[in-house]
Design an enzyme around this catalytic site. Sequence first.
Site, mmCIF file in Angstrom:
data_model
loop_
_atom_site.group_PDB
_atom_site.id
_atom_site.type_symbol
_atom_site.label_atom_id
_atom_site.label_comp_id
_atom_site.label_asym_id
_atom_site.label_seq_id
_atom_site.Cartn_x
_atom_site.Cartn_y
_atom_site.Cartn_z
ATOM 1 C CB SER A 103 -0.945 -0.047 1.183
ATOM 2 O OG SER A 103 -2.050 0.757 0.917
ATOM 3 C CD1 TRP A 111 -8.087 3.061 -1.712
ATOM 4 C CD2 TRP A 111 -9.903 4.118 -2.461
ATOM 5 N NE1 TRP A 111 -7.987 4.376 -1.336
ATOM 6 C CE2 TRP A 111 -9.089 5.054 -1.776
ATOM 7 C CE3 TRP A 111 -11.107 4.562 -3.019
ATOM 8 C CZ2 TRP A 111 -9.438 6.394 -1.642
ATOM 9 C CZ3 TRP A 111 -11.449 5.906 -2.879
ATOM 10 C CH2 TRP A 111 -10.615 6.802 -2.206
ATOM 11 C CG HIS A 145 -5.701 -2.486 0.818
ATOM 12 N ND1 HIS A 145 -4.990 -2.179 -0.314
ATOM 13 C CD2 HIS A 145 -5.167 -1.728 1.812
ATOM 14 C CE1 HIS A 145 -4.091 -1.254 -0.017
ATOM 15 N NE2 HIS A 145 -4.162 -0.972 1.270
ATOM 16 C CE LYS A 155 -0.179 5.158 -1.928
ATOM 17 N NZ LYS A 155 -1.208 4.519 -2.668
HETATM 18 C C1 GTR Z 1 -5.446 4.584 1.813
HETATM 19 C C2 GTR Z 1 -4.895 5.357 0.644
HETATM 20 C C3 GTR Z 1 -4.260 4.385 -0.295
HETATM 21 C C4 GTR Z 1 -3.329 3.430 0.407
HETATM 22 C C5 GTR Z 1 -3.844 2.975 1.762
HETATM 23 C C6 GTR Z 1 -2.842 2.278 2.664
HETATM 24 O O1 GTR Z 1 -6.179 5.320 2.673
HETATM 25 O O2 GTR Z 1 -5.943 6.046 0.030
HETATM 26 O O3 GTR Z 1 -3.604 5.075 -1.321
HETATM 27 O O4 GTR Z 1 -2.075 3.992 0.540
HETATM 28 O O5 GTR Z 1 -4.353 4.032 2.482
HETATM 29 O O6 GTR Z 1 -1.679 2.669 2.763
HETATM 30 O O7 GTR Z 1 -3.271 1.339 3.341
#
Ligand code: GTR
Length: 412
Positions: A252, A343, A393, A256
Amino acid sequence: MMFFFFSRTSWAQEFVPNYDELKVGNYTLPDPLRLANGRAVTSSKQWTNERAPEILKLFNENVYGAFPDGPKSTHFELLDEREALNGKAIAKQVRIFFGASQEYMDMLLFLPAKVKGSVPVFIGLNFMGNHTVLNDSWIPLTSRWVSNNSTYGISDHKTNEGSRGAQSARWPVEMVIDAGYGLATAYYGDLEPDYPDGWRTGIRTTLQTLTGLQPRQWGALGAWGWGLCRMMDYLETDKKVNPKKVIITGHSRLGKAALWTAANDKRFAIVVSNNSGEGGTALARRNYGETVERISTAFPYWFISTYATYGKDPAQLPVDQHMLLGLMAPRPLYVASALDDKWADPYGEFLSAYHAGRVYALFGKNGLGTDTMPATDQPVGDFVRYHIRQGGHDIKPYDWEQFIAFANRHFK
Ligand code: GTR
């Protein structure tokens, strides 16, 4: 009361993500293989010497900000070394001091005890502290700021005993050790606490003199990633580690960060992104799930402020994320999505990996080998590999199994 009400109705409730493929919109991706002066890039040499530096600069100036080269960490303190996992592993806790400063991060390193010689290592930051990676009482609780978490009764940004092992499902240490790999992790909050004003106490402020950068010249993703490079500085000194076989990973937001780090630091031999989504592997020009506008409004401090100026019209961005993935070439790259993680735009992650394939081709390496999205739990690709697993996720043992198999294949 009124005030509270107003702040709650800001972006959080206004943003309605698009989940309809038919409404994604048309877009044209910038060409990774064309120089700013219009000339085509036709060789790996031209890519490495001319186009890659150009693209790196564009990401620096428009998305993530600067990524300081150093200073390298040369001062390490071994806080603890012991057997772990019933003798299967050696665990080390290493305090890594940044350059010559007194600022530090704490790394937890597991190495297979039975393997002779040096081993390949997976490296990645964790979300909640090293003590959440494995439930074992010798791992010190982080003393840094942590996010509040009702499940673990964390309400004052201080962690507690109850959160030991809280993230262990994401860190199958034993599986990694059994496969003959080491695992190095550190808490991302050691670099910068993850909230809008976190830069005030994080390394973007405390290391200003060392890096020569003002806090606003880079973002939190860069600061977190820079910490991965300092971990690498240590790994290069540990005789039990093969520094030519370090696999950088992240989930996540930390995915990045891992991508941006690997783009800047070629010491990482294999790159693995897990569910990194917008600002990671997902194409910015696709209006599906999270968008540039949403992420740069919700998490402006992860990036530099210029990034938000593209929110209304991502087509103006001089880059897209397939170009970031191109910067991994010719190193093996794994991109992992999850079916219910809409998402993060799984198809946008796939397409980004697909389009990076043209850069790999310059090196004579096969990328994904298909432009058709694979079925669930059916990984595809060679030097660029992709899967979409069932579920949400998260990082699951399934993901780790694929990453290990991928590393096995490329390291043998
Ligand atoms: C969310 C964000 C995502 C992702 C995520 C995470 O809120 O919108 O881009 O980075 O967090 O890190 O779990």
